[in-house]
Design a protein around this motif. Structure first.
Motif, PDB file in Angstrom:
ATOM      1  N   TYR A   9      -8.533   2.285  -4.728  1.00  0.00           N
ATOM      2  CA  TYR A   9      -7.771   2.377  -3.488  1.00  0.00           C
ATOM      3  C   TYR A   9      -8.595   3.020  -2.376  1.00  0.00           C
ATOM      4  N   PRO A  15      -8.321   0.632   0.924  1.00  0.00           N
ATOM      5  CA  PRO A  15      -6.937   0.986   1.278  1.00  0.00           C
ATOM      6  C   PRO A  15      -6.274  -0.034   2.194  1.00  0.00           C
ATOM      7  N   SER A  55      -1.162  -0.624  -4.287  1.00  0.00           N
ATOM      8  CA  SER A  55      -0.925   0.756  -4.691  1.00  0.00           C
ATOM      9  C   SER A  55      -1.582   1.078  -6.019  1.00  0.00           C
ATOM     10  N   THR A  56      -1.508   2.349  -6.384  1.00  0.00           N
ATOM     11  CA  THR A  56      -1.955   2.828  -7.684  1.00  0.00           C
ATOM     12  C   THR A  56      -0.719   3.149  -8.531  1.00  0.00           C
ATOM     13  N   PHE A  82      -4.412  -1.108  -8.090  1.00  0.00           N
ATOM     14  CA  PHE A  82      -5.599  -0.273  -7.930  1.00  0.00           C
ATOM     15  C   PHE A  82      -5.566   0.983  -8.790  1.00  0.00           C
ATOM     16  N   ALA A  93       0.854  -1.183   0.000  1.00  0.00           N
ATOM     17  CA  ALA A  93       0.000   0.000   0.000  1.00  0.00           C
ATOM     18  C   ALA A  93       0.893   1.237   0.000  1.00  0.00           C
TER      19      ALA A  93
END
Length: 308
Positions: free
Chosen positions: A236, A240, A245-246, A231, A178
């Protein structure tokens, strides 16, 4: 060295017409140093095809040696190991590395997935010689001429990122993390999404800052960074606490570390090839002129790095 992707999806395998081009297998990347044994990053379902290829050479004769670096032992990162053909050929050697656990030995983790009633072949019956090496966060060690370093990521039950330096180049594998802004994920699964409007408590904020700093240093100047981008920003915000992560989080780390190329990785299982194409095109346009190259990893893709 050469990097080859054998599995690029997260969470669950998704074969089908809408995922054929990027591939539907879960996480597995092969690193082939010049003149050294293969190093495999994660053992998702992609490792099955890799194992079939390996059996055409030394592994088929029982003379193969390989090293397997596991980011963490969640199912989509180990589920292919029981189907890794070199395990069943006498004479082959495999060394498995993963983060040390306080509650059980690493071998027991892998053996448990082949216990009755889950799998017909017990792990202790494999014919290859399998050794296990338990790692602590921040470890540095050598595999032949390859220097390996690792650091912690922000993921439930903790994942680790690896950096491999050899042949005048470097690659970092940082999947399942994350961002380091909203929630600290440790030795439990957070059942409900936290309120992102509330900042983390000071103790957690300090740990998140340290993790981010350590990861940037691990990635510093790398030629290739393979990073979890499962994500979209909207996804996200809903989840979360899942530990992913994005692309924008990945870009932030890559720019801070002055990485040459970022590979989008651990693609969401529901993301189609067409959607991944559109995402890549958009990100490449947004980052034009930044000095950062962006690619989206796909199965069987080969990336040469450094001296060949």
């Amino acid at each position: 060295m050469k990097i080859q992707f054998w599995g690029v999806r997260g969470s669950i395998p998704v074969p089908g017409q809408q995922t054929n081009r990027y591939g539907g297998n879960t996480s597995c990347v092969e690193v082939r140093p010049r003149g050294g044994p293969s190093i495999i990053l994660d053992a998702g379902t992609g490792i099955r095809k890799l194992g079939k290829e390996m059996m055409h050479a030394a592994f088929g004769e029982g003379k193969g040696r390989a090293h397997l670096l596991i980011s963490h032992t969640h199912w989509d990162h180990i589920q292919g190991l029981p189907f890794f053909a070199p395990l069943y050929q006498e004479g082959n050697q495999l060394c498995v590395y993963a983060r040390r656990r306080d509650d059980t030995h690493l071998r027991a983790v892998f053996a448990s997935q082949t216990e009755n009633p889950y799998f017909p072949v017990p792990f202790n019956t494999v014919k290859a010689e399998v050794a296990f090496r338990e790692l602590v966060e921040g470890a540095h060690f050598d595999i032949g001429g390859v220097r390996v370093s690792c650091t912690r990521l922000n993921h439930p039950w903790v994942a680790i990122a690896y950096r491999l330096d050899c042949d005048g180049s470097s690659v970092v594998y940082a999947t399942d993390t994350a961002p380091f802004t909203d929630v600290l994920l440790e030795h439990e699964f957070v059942a409900t999404a936290p309120n992102l409007a509330e900042p983390p408590i000071p103790e957690h904020a300090e740990k998140l800052i340290a993790m981010r700093t350590n990861l940037i240093e691990l990635c510093r100047g790398a030629e290739l960074l393979i990073y979890d981008t499962q994500f979209t920003p909207e996804e996200y915000r809903v989840r979360p606490h899942w530990g992913h992560s994005t692309p924008y989080d990945a870009i932030e780390i890559a720019l801070a570390a002055k990485v040459k190329t970022l590979a989008l990785y651990h693609h969401a299982p529901e993301r189609t090839d067409t959607e991944l194409d559109a995402l890549l095109t958009m990100l490449q346009a947004q980052m034009q002129g930044s000095g950062l190259e962006i690619m989206a990893a796909h199965e069987r893709q080969e990336v040469p790095l450094g001296e060949q």
